[in-house]
Design a protein around this motif. Structure first.
Motif, PDB file in Angstrom:
ATOM      1  N   GLU A  63       0.882  -1.160   0.098  1.00 20.21           N
ATOM      2  CA  GLU A  63       0.176   0.025   0.104  1.00 20.21           C
ATOM      3  C   GLU A  63       0.778   1.136  -0.217  1.00 20.21           C
ATOM      4  N   LEU A  64       2.012   1.246   0.622  1.00 16.88           N
ATOM      5  CA  LEU A  64       2.823   2.366   0.835  1.00 16.88           C
ATOM      6  C   LEU A  64       3.561   2.395  -0.643  1.00 16.88           C
ATOM      7  N   ARG A  65       4.110   1.493  -1.242  1.00 21.45           N
ATOM      8  CA  ARG A  65       4.295   1.618  -2.618  1.00 21.45           C
ATOM      9  C   ARG A  65       3.405   2.263  -3.458  1.00 21.45           C
ATOM     10  N   GLY A  66       2.271   1.901  -3.510  1.00 23.19           N
ATOM     11  CA  GLY A  66       1.018   2.334  -4.201  1.00 23.19           C
ATOM     12  C   GLY A  66       0.919   3.799  -3.852  1.00 23.19           C
ATOM     13  N   ARG A  68       2.992   5.772  -2.768  1.00 19.90           N
ATOM     14  CA  ARG A  68       4.099   6.779  -3.232  1.00 19.90           C
ATOM     15  C   ARG A  68       3.939   6.988  -4.764  1.00 19.90           C
ATOM     16  N   LYS A  69       3.581   5.739  -5.404  1.00 17.44           N
ATOM     17  CA  LYS A  69       3.492   5.889  -7.015  1.00 17.44           C
ATOM     18  C   LYS A  69       2.319   6.963  -7.346  1.00 17.44           C
ATOM     19  N   GLU A  70       1.408   6.653  -6.680  1.00 20.21           N
ATOM     20  CA  GLU A  70       0.333   7.742  -6.867  1.00 20.21           C
ATOM     21  C   GLU A  70       0.832   9.040  -6.786  1.00 20.21           C
ATOM     22  N   ALA A  71       1.403   9.417  -5.475  1.00 23.48           N
ATOM     23  CA  ALA A  71       1.866  10.659  -5.196  1.00 23.48           C
ATOM     24  C   ALA A  71       2.814  11.259  -6.326  1.00 23.48           C
ATOM     25  N   SER A  72       3.595  10.295  -6.699  1.00 19.55           N
ATOM     26  CA  SER A  72       4.571  10.842  -7.726  1.00 19.55           C
ATOM     27  C   SER A  72       4.156  11.031  -9.197  1.00 19.55           C
ATOM     28  N   ASP A  73       3.132  10.073  -9.230  1.00 17.31           N
ATOM     29  CA  ASP A  73       2.263  10.541 -10.558  1.00 17.31           C
ATOM     30  C   ASP A  73       1.673  11.977 -10.534  1.00 17.31           C
ATOM     31  N   VAL A 113      -1.732  15.282  -2.994  1.00 12.65           N
ATOM     32  CA  VAL A 113      -0.455  15.047  -2.666  1.00 12.65           C
ATOM     33  C   VAL A 113      -0.060  14.903  -1.501  1.00 12.65           C
ATOM     34  N   GLU A 114      -0.417  16.041  -0.837  1.00 12.29           N
ATOM     35  CA  GLU A 114      -0.293  16.386   0.699  1.00 12.29           C
ATOM     36  C   GLU A 114      -0.786  15.401   1.320  1.00 12.29           C
ATOM     37  N   ASN A 115      -2.158  14.948   1.278  1.00 10.22           N
ATOM     38  CA  ASN A 115      -2.905  13.767   1.695  1.00 10.22           C
ATOM     39  C   ASN A 115      -2.164  12.374   1.718  1.00 10.22           C
ATOM     40  N   LEU A 116      -1.919  12.094   0.321  1.00 10.27           N
ATOM     41  CA  LEU A 116      -1.098  10.944   0.141  1.00 10.27           C
ATOM     42  C   LEU A 116       0.193  10.926   0.954  1.00 10.27           C
ATOM     43  N   GLU A 117       1.065  11.866   0.994  1.00  6.15           N
ATOM     44  CA  GLU A 117       2.313  11.907   1.628  1.00  6.15           C
ATOM     45  C   GLU A 117       1.980  11.854   3.459  1.00  6.15           C
ATOM     46  N   LYS A 118       0.845  12.359   3.730  1.00  3.78           N
ATOM     47  CA  LYS A 118       0.643  12.025   5.251  1.00  3.78           C
ATOM     48  C   LYS A 118       0.510  10.654   5.547  1.00  3.78           C
ATOM     49  N   SER A 120       1.226   8.256   3.771  1.00  3.34           N
ATOM     50  CA  SER A 120       2.547   7.552   3.642  1.00  3.34           C
ATOM     51  C   SER A 120       3.244   7.719   4.939  1.00  3.34           C
ATOM     52  N   ALA A 121       3.458   8.690   5.444  1.00  2.00           N
ATOM     53  CA  ALA A 121       4.273   8.940   6.812  1.00  2.00           C
ATOM     54  C   ALA A 121       3.339   8.205   7.729  1.00  2.00           C
ATOM     55  N   ASP A 122       1.952   8.199   7.912  1.00  2.00           N
ATOM     56  CA  ASP A 122       1.454   7.492   8.845  1.00  2.00           C
ATOM     57  C   ASP A 122       1.576   5.806   8.842  1.00  2.00           C
ATOM     58  N   ARG A 123       1.699   5.457   7.554  1.00  2.00           N
ATOM     59  CA  ARG A 123       1.842   4.217   7.431  1.00  2.00           C
ATOM     60  C   ARG A 123       3.430   3.651   7.635  1.00  2.00           C
ATOM     61  N   GLU A 124       4.258   4.616   7.438  1.00  2.00           N
ATOM     62  CA  GLU A 124       5.687   4.161   7.962  1.00  2.00           C
ATOM     63  C   GLU A 124       5.732   4.196   9.438  1.00  2.00           C
ATOM     64  N   VAL A 125       4.917   4.857   9.937  1.00  2.00           N
ATOM     65  CA  VAL A 125       5.057   4.688  11.530  1.00  2.00           C
ATOM     66  C   VAL A 125       4.428   3.392  12.193  1.00  2.00           C
ATOM     67  N   LEU A 126       3.320   3.123  11.427  1.00  2.00           N
ATOM     68  CA  LEU A 126       2.745   2.036  11.816  1.00  2.00           C
ATOM     69  C   LEU A 126       3.355   0.828  11.521  1.00  2.00           C
ATOM     70  N   LEU A 127       4.063   0.815  10.374  1.00  2.00           N
ATOM     71  CA  LEU A 127       4.957  -0.174  10.089  1.00  2.00           C
ATOM     72  C   LEU A 127       6.167  -0.513  10.860  1.00  2.00           C
ATOM     73  N   GLU A 128       6.629   0.529  11.246  1.00  2.00           N
ATOM     74  CA  GLU A 128       7.706   0.535  12.503  1.00  2.00           C
ATOM     75  C   GLU A 128       7.157  -0.060  13.712  1.00  2.00           C
ATOM     76  N   LYS A 129       5.814   0.215  14.153  1.00  2.00           N
ATOM     77  CA  LYS A 129       5.323  -0.338  15.199  1.00  2.00           C
ATOM     78  C   LYS A 129       5.203  -1.875  15.129  1.00  2.00           C
ATOM     79  N   VAL A 130       4.645  -2.249  13.755  1.00  2.00           N
ATOM     80  CA  VAL A 130       4.337  -3.583  13.420  1.00  2.00           C
ATOM     81  C   VAL A 130       5.845  -4.463  13.578  1.00  2.00           C
ATOM     82  N   GLU A 131       6.823  -3.819  12.969  1.00  2.00           N
ATOM     83  CA  GLU A 131       8.203  -4.543  13.031  1.00  2.00           C
ATOM     84  C   GLU A 131       8.537  -4.531  14.530  1.00  2.00           C
ATOM     85  N   LYS A 132       8.304  -3.432  15.458  1.00  2.00           N
ATOM     86  CA  LYS A 132       8.705  -3.652  16.763  1.00  2.00           C
ATOM     87  C   LYS A 132       7.960  -4.575  17.642  1.00  2.00           C
TER      88      LYS A 132
END
Length: 156
Positions: A63-66, A68-73, A113-118, A120-132
């Protein structure tokens, strides 16, 4: 008569002592078996949790890759719209309406773009929690296995 009873008394005492030791040994073996079963259950539960964490992590990465791609597009589209705006502004008055429409579209895309970046940042934080959580679960499994080995070693 006492001398004759002494071997019988000693034999009975030894037999009773042996019986108590066998009973205690059986109880310890049963406790060890239950501890092993509990450790196996823990190990299985942790393995299932790790698999679940892995699935969640994989889904979130996809989902994060998607996103990011959407934000890039959208960034690229925003850039193209900005270039088109500049070209239109250099033309005559009839194009002013088209310029205003392009500006609105650019703002909407910038908000996306701002919403997608936000997100993405939220998902990165959640991903770190899952890894922990996965790392914590692996630590618990290692501790449980050490305790099981310690118990087995003590019983041996």
């Amino acid at each position: 008569m006492m001398a004759e009873d002494l071997p019988l008394i000693v034999t009975k005492a030894v037999e009773e002592s042996n019986k108590r030791l066998r009973d205690e040994n059986s109880a310890l073996q049963e406790e060890n078996r239950l501890t092993r079963i509990e450790a196996e259950k823990l190990s299985c539960n942790l393995m299932v949790a790790e698999i679940d964490h892995s699935r969640v992590e994989d889904a979130m990465n996809a989902e994060l890759r998607g996103a990011r791609k959407e934000a890039s597009d959208l960034r690229q589209k925003l850039h193209l719209l900005a270039q088109e705006k500049i070209e239109l502004e250099s033309k005559l008055i009839p194009y002013r309406l088209k310029v205003a429409n392009l500006e609105a579209s650019m703002k909407a895309n910038a908000a996306k773009v701002e919403n997608l970046e936000k997100r993405s940042a939220d998902r990165e934080v959640l991903l770190e929690k899952v890894e922990k959580e996965r790392d914590d679960a692996m630590d618990e499994l290692a501790k449980a296995q050490q305790e099981n080995k310690k118990t087995v070693a003590e019983l041996a």
